[in-house]
Write a protein that holds these residues in place. Structure first.
Motif, PDB file in Angstrom:
ATOM      1  N   GLU A  97     -45.341  71.068 -17.286  1.00  0.00           N
ATOM      2  CA  GLU A  97     -44.529  71.194 -18.503  1.00  0.00           C
ATOM      3  C   GLU A  97     -43.805  72.546 -18.565  1.00  0.00           C
ATOM      4  O   GLU A  97     -42.912  72.731 -19.382  1.00  0.00           O
TER       5      GLU A  97
ATOM      6  N   SER B  82     -38.443  60.811 -15.207  1.00  0.00           N
ATOM      7  CA  SER B  82     -39.848  61.099 -14.950  1.00  0.00           C
ATOM      8  C   SER B  82     -40.352  60.438 -13.668  1.00  0.00           C
ATOM      9  O   SER B  82     -41.465  60.700 -13.236  1.00  0.00           O
TER      10      SER B  82
ATOM     11  N   LEU C 232     -42.947  66.082 -17.772  1.00  0.00           N
ATOM     12  CA  LEU C 232     -43.473  65.236 -18.856  1.00  0.00           C
ATOM     13  C   LEU C 232     -42.496  65.217 -20.039  1.00  0.00           C
ATOM     14  O   LEU C 232     -41.295  65.375 -19.848  1.00  0.00           O
ATOM     15  N   SER C 233     -43.029  65.024 -21.227  1.00  0.00           N
ATOM     16  CA  SER C 233     -42.115  64.809 -22.354  1.00  0.00           C
ATOM     17  C   SER C 233     -41.360  66.077 -22.747  1.00  0.00           C
ATOM     18  O   SER C 233     -40.426  66.025 -23.530  1.00  0.00           O
TER      19      SER C 233
ATOM     20  N   PRO D 123     -51.421  67.624 -14.344  1.00  0.00           N
ATOM     21  CA  PRO D 123     -50.261  68.490 -14.600  1.00  0.00           C
ATOM     22  C   PRO D 123     -50.227  69.750 -13.739  1.00  0.00           C
ATOM     23  O   PRO D 123     -49.176  70.359 -13.592  1.00  0.00           O
TER      24      PRO D 123
ATOM     25  N   GLY E 126     -42.074  61.029 -25.145  1.00  0.00           N
ATOM     26  CA  GLY E 126     -42.860  61.002 -23.911  1.00  0.00           C
ATOM     27  C   GLY E 126     -43.779  59.781 -23.867  1.00  0.00           C
ATOM     28  O   GLY E 126     -44.263  59.328 -24.905  1.00  0.00           O
TER      29      GLY E 126
ATOM     30  N   HIS F 227     -51.569  65.371 -21.017  1.00  0.00           N
ATOM     31  CA  HIS F 227     -50.569  66.028 -21.862  1.00  0.00           C
ATOM     32  C   HIS F 227     -51.260  67.238 -22.498  1.00  0.00           C
ATOM     33  O   HIS F 227     -52.478  67.227 -22.663  1.00  0.00           O
TER      34      HIS F 227
END
Lengths: 755, 755
Positions: free
Chosen positions: B278, B505, B433-434, B269, B252, B207
């Motif tokens: 993201e 997700s 992601l979140s 990521p 998330g 993240h």
């Protein structure tokens, strides 16, 4: 003569080629040696001087190059003279408009570059019109009170003639006498007669329309050296009687006082300060005919001393107009005005250049010309370009200034106060003829060129055919002109003068006070007693710039009435609400705020009932933070609204407002401050000074004689502002005790520096 | 050592004075002779080279001067270490944030200018923090899943440490060993432990938060040469078990696959193309720690070859990010993203400079650095500044490009198509992601840097305290993330994956086709089968640039379902309606469009029932004219709507939409075109090409295998576009007969040039 031209043709071709390689054309070719033409805008001497300097003066050369490119493209496309059919924005309208603009430029290029290509282009176009024009009936679109032939209004036909006269002057000596005779007989004379004799309701007025009409006739008169036509232009049609109550399609009176002709159009709408009563948007539009004709008169009839007329009002008007623009050069919105119009408009390029040449070569005008990055391709443009090249430019200092309205300067004024980055435009003028709005004592506020408290402007998309042919939309009358569309007081949901032009045009607000001599406190104050009979409005707008806060606005609107009324004071802030210090309840769906006088176009989105404490609205606009702080009386209603109701065709912009409503009161004092205090950067994501500095604003005293306001900063500094409501004499001594504290001062107001 | 410093103090004063006069400081003073520090970002050699070039390289000198001015002002103000209290935007938050930014700069100035003033400032601040930090409990604001001590989240504490590590490295040799011991014992070690060991739910994730956390620990580890801390940074905390279903305060998951540490944050990521899942807004945010730490590792641990890691993904990521920006450098809106963020952000200045120095000196990066008009004050910035000075700049050519998503590049992609001034951003990625939105197969459109068909972005005012402490607003979940807030298809008024992160997700769209090799037709095509189980969405977005019209977009959204559903396809055009070719009835007051899934935030303002003919919407935005033309089926509903319902705190922007609704259908094909065809100038008041060029768009064939669309221009030119729906092989031969006309072609699509 034709022989000479043909003879020189090969030389010319070579010349043009050389010029394209950035050299100068050969000088002294024959058309300079003819006397008499060109002579109205370009002159013999001017053409010679221009040719002498070609390739030497960047701003002139750049303009010339751009003009040549533009005209060459049009010559390549060929001439198109469609049969007139459309309103503005439509194909035939835009094509004929392009024609006259390009023809004028081609005429200039013919003179400067001495290239027959351009002469032939203008000639061919004029002969095309000479063939078309006699066949034309009135334009088929019926909306105008004075329909043209090429365009839907005589106004646009006049535009055509103002430009085409210049084109004709430029190629005059390129034509044979027979050719000129044909053009004048079949085109120019009937054209001039049509927009004057056959449309006296258009020609014999005091209005920007007639200015164009007068000048169109005057310009062609000067080229044709037709004195009778010139007299008509200068002094109007004689022996024409028009009914006094005749109106145009915008609702304006045609002619109530019988004044007519070019000089009347200089006398009436301009104040001695050069303010044009219709406002800067229309002044910009009218400035082209005013100044181009003045230039022509100065060249052909210098004995008329047109630039000295009415204490040099034409020269003053250009300075006034520049002062009526924001930091980016965009004109302030007063009366009907489209946003985004600025001194970058081509008419202002002419205005600035002409006034520079004929008005004493004010070096501050050169900084405006530099911003315009363009000059006129004539003697005036050359003088500006040379002066810039020679480093004479000084920066134009826009001032805090009061510009009186009315032919004699006694019909109110516009007060412009500049403090830091803020520009406050406070309107206490006469009505503004048919383009006036019912907005006595209204204001707007700009911050570094961004409009923060807006004047809505007009409801029109000029020349965008999709929107009502590019003309005024019905919402201009039902919304944009109404009082509630402005930042001023509405009584009982009725517009000033009941929204009636007959009444509004008879009155004006009264100046009370204007002071800009002290940087820390500047103010404009005015009264209005006619908008609502029996009610007096007295508004004082102040900018304060001292240690209490960055520059901010203090607004005091004092209402006294013989009767109890509902009062609404809207604030047309632009941007998004960040925070309020009061609780409001948002409606689940918006309601229409009222049924008429503009209220039918407003949605009520939320409301609150004031407790008597200050209300604060903090908002973000163009990445700047603003705060409005207003004193309230318990029970006042706060309405959060939005423009856009009863707008079936999406003609309006859905922008917000806050209305502070006093439900039933005889007398009232609205007091508020507006601060510009912080910035936001979406790149650094830093919010700097997101909250205002003012804690409380409070009316601490209010009587017939005095109103006093206390402003308290979060830094615990405090200021008292007191205004004398009845005596505005500069030297009068005043004494007042407020809550046991005694104040003594001289003059109509005081701002204390308690700490 | 202290003696040496004191001894050189007078010399330094003189030196500084000389430097202020634009000369170079004396070189070789003692702190350069110490080994080991500075060494992570600034290096001995770098400092020497910088001093050698001072006063010679404009862009470097300008940045240095601006930095010195900024830091000097802060030194003048003095150090402020308030007890932590506020959310972002609040006083204590913004003050501590400013502290670490200024300390890092002061450290750099100490090195470059060799002026003790800066060393002392950093030293004093660090000792202030060393005194404060041990006294701090958890930050009092409770919203974060990982509360920091100085800030409300460990994230911001990590920011602090990333910058302060650099400041510490710069003044390392200015301190005594005892002083360093104190700082490390009381401040840096406990600080690093707090954001890692004591907050494993923050540190052990993949993240952007953990990237900051890992890098913070890694940076201070490199300065302190603490290998155990470095291992923690690179590979995460060992032996920590977190519940798989643990979530952060944005909703998330904390960690589902057990991957942890800096390298995992590079692995997961980033796609092999350098796309960060993201989206660009968060990539911009994460790029600073990624690249600054990579630079530090390269300097201190070159054997790790961090820039070569995963096929040089860090280097690729910066090119990808630049390609994810519009003509002005503003990042495209994908997932949570605030408008206006651009490659002018300071993190991108670092990114560009670092990648230039360590990534093969790509001269196209220099044009971005020139636009940024700023460089980092270190070795990388010097290399960029020198290269610019030496004329090595080449223009960065943004391309039509497909950037794959997912660690292995197999989880969909973003397709960016550039055609003329148009930039089309088509999203068929994984969830993100979140920060992901429920917007499978959505798109946005830019025209010369102006957003025309918008992605709403996030519902948040980053760091503006008035708006929910500057954090995500509840409308981010109820509106901005929902499908109806995007330009993509909504089935039965329900968001994709029912708006559930658990489901969203797990899935990604499937790339079908991307082709940018032919300028006259470029396209991206993708399918989505999981958003609505039982329904397949297949959208093909095409730009066409040939003689039929200026570049325009063709959008084909094909829906096939096992069940009959209601389908909504919104168009979030920005601007004002000029004209429609269909009659609509406007409601007297707006209605709320629905009750949930984002619909509760939309007003219905007007509607129309389609007849089966094309609908056209012509609008004006930023003084440009656009036209949307869509095929309809008789009975389709056209809804004109506006954002802003159920928005009690004015958190949303009141912007318009057009929704084309098919009320009950199993299968459907939505086909439309979007043209940018004209311009308006409020200064010249010319409207050029106000109407579009496309007359009709029509689905002429649709089967499981093929969809064919006919586009007919007003110039009577006609094009047929056919796509093979099931076979995307490049060489496959196709044959199809439509209305008796036979088409043959190779590859998955064809655009005919019938005339």
């Amino acid at each position: 003569m034709r022989f000479v031209i043909k003879h020189s043709f090969k030389i010319l071709l070579v010349t043009i080629f050389i010029w394209s390689c950035k050299n100068k054309p050969e000088q002294g070719s024959e058309n300079l040696q003819q006397s008499g033409h060109p002579s109205i805008i370009l002159t013999h001497e001017g053409v010679k001087a221009i040719r002498d300097h070609l390739g030497e003066i960047p701003i002139f050369d750049t303009t010339l190059k751009a003009t040549k490119t533009q005209v060459d493209i049009e010559i390549e496309k060929g001439i198109d003279l469609p049969v007139p059919k459309d309103y503005s924005g439509g194909y035939t309208h835009e094509t004929h408009k392009k024609n006259f603009l390009i023809a004028q430029k081609a005429g200039v290029l013919y003179q400067i570059l001495d290239d027959e290509k351009y002469g032939n282009y203008v000639k061919e176009m004029l002969f095309g019109y000479a063939k078309l024009y006699p066949t034309l009936p009135k334009h088929p679109q019926p909306r105008s009170y004075a329909r043209g032939k090429i365009f839907w209004q005589c106004l646009n036909d006049s535009n055509w003639l103002v430009y085409m006269s210049q084109a004709y002057d430029c190629i005059y000596n390129f034509l044979t006498e027979d050719e000129r005779h044909t053009l004048e007989k079949d085109l120019f004379k009937p054209f001039a007669d049509y927009i004057s004799k056959e449309n006296p309701q258009f020609f014999n007025r005091v209005h920007n329309h007639s200015t164009w009409g007068n000048v169109a006739v005057g310009m062609i008169a000067l080229v044709m050296e037709d004195d009778s036509l010139l007299q008509r232009a200068l002094y109007g049609l004689k022996d024409v009687k028009l009914a006094k109550d005749m109106k145009d399609n915008d609702g304006g009176y045609i002619n109530q006082n019988g004044k007519v002709g070019f000089f009347a159009n200089l006398d009436e709408p301009f104040s001695p300060d050069g303010y044009y009563t219709e406002g800067p948007y229309y002044q910009r539009y009218a400035s082209y005919p005013f100044l181009i004709f003045a230039q022509a008169l100065q060249n052909k009839r210098p004995e008329l001393k047109v630039f000295q007329y009415k204490d040099s009002v034409l020269l003053k008007s250009v300075s006034a107009l520049i002062n009526l623009s924001d930091a980016d050069g965009d004109f302030f919105l007063l009366n009907d005005a489209q946003k985004g119009m600025s001194y970058h408009a081509r008419s202002l390029v002419s205005a600035v250049d002409i006034v520079y040449q004929f008005g004493g070569e004010n070096p501050e005008l050169l900084s405006i010309a530099e911003e315009q990055n363009m000059v006129t391709l004539d003697d005036a443009g050359l003088s500006v370009a040379l002066a810039i090249k020679n480093g004479k430019t000084k920066s134009f200092k826009k001032a805090s200034i009061e510009l009186s309205d009315g032919p004699k300067g006694d019909q109110g004024a516009v007060g412009i106060i500049r403090s830091g980055n803020l520009e406050l435009v406070y309107k206490y003028t006469a009505h503004g003829l048919s383009h006036g709005h019912y907005d006595k004592l209204s204001y707007s506020l700009f911050d570094e060129g961004n409009e923060v408290i807006q004047d809505y402007g007009l409801a029109r998309f000029v020349n965008i055919e999709q929107k009502g042919g590019g003309n005024y939309l019905k919402e201009n009358k039902t919304w944009a002109k109404q009082t509630i569309a402005h930042n001023t007081l509405v009584q009982n949901e009725t517009s000033h003068f009941k929204g009636k032009y007959d009444m509004g045009s008879k009155h004006h607000s009264e100046k009370y006070l204007f002071s800009a001599s002290k940087a820390y406190v500047q103010l404009a104050s005015a009264k209005e007693t006619n908008a609502y009979p029996g009610t007096e409005l007295h508004r004082t707008m102040v900018t304060i710039k001292d240690s209490i806060s960055p520059p901010f606005v203090l607004d005091i609107m004092r209402v006294t009435s013989e009767t109890a009324n509902q009062y609404d004071l809207p604030l047309y802030y632009l941007g998004q609400i960040m925070k309020t210090n009061f609780e409001y309840s948002k409606l689940s769906t918006p309601l229409v705020l009222g049924s008429k006088n503009g209220y039918q176009h407003l949605y009520k989105e939320a409301s609150a009932v004031a407790t008597g404490e200050n209300i604060q609205l903090n908002w973000l606009s163009n990445n700047r933070f603003y705060t409005y702080t207003a004193a309230t009386t318990s029970g006042d209603e706060v309405i959060l609204g939005r423009i856009g109701a009863n707008d079936p065709e999406y003609n309006l912009r859905n922008e917000p407002t806050l209305i502070l409503r006093k439900k039933k009161a005889k007398n009232a004092v609205y007091v508020s401050t507006i601060e510009s205090h912080g910035t936001y950067s979406p790149v650094s994501e830093f919010a700097v000074n997101a909250y205002g500095n003012i804690k409380v604003v409070e009316v601490v005293y209010n009587s017939e004689d005095y109103t006093a306001v206390k402003i308290e900063g979060k830094n615990d500094k405090e200021r008292i502002f007191i205004i004398s409501n009845q005596n505005n004499a500069q030297n009068k001594a005043h004494k007042l005790s407020i809550n046991g504290v005694s104040f003594k001062w001289n003059g109509p107001y005081i701002l204390t520096h308690a700490n």
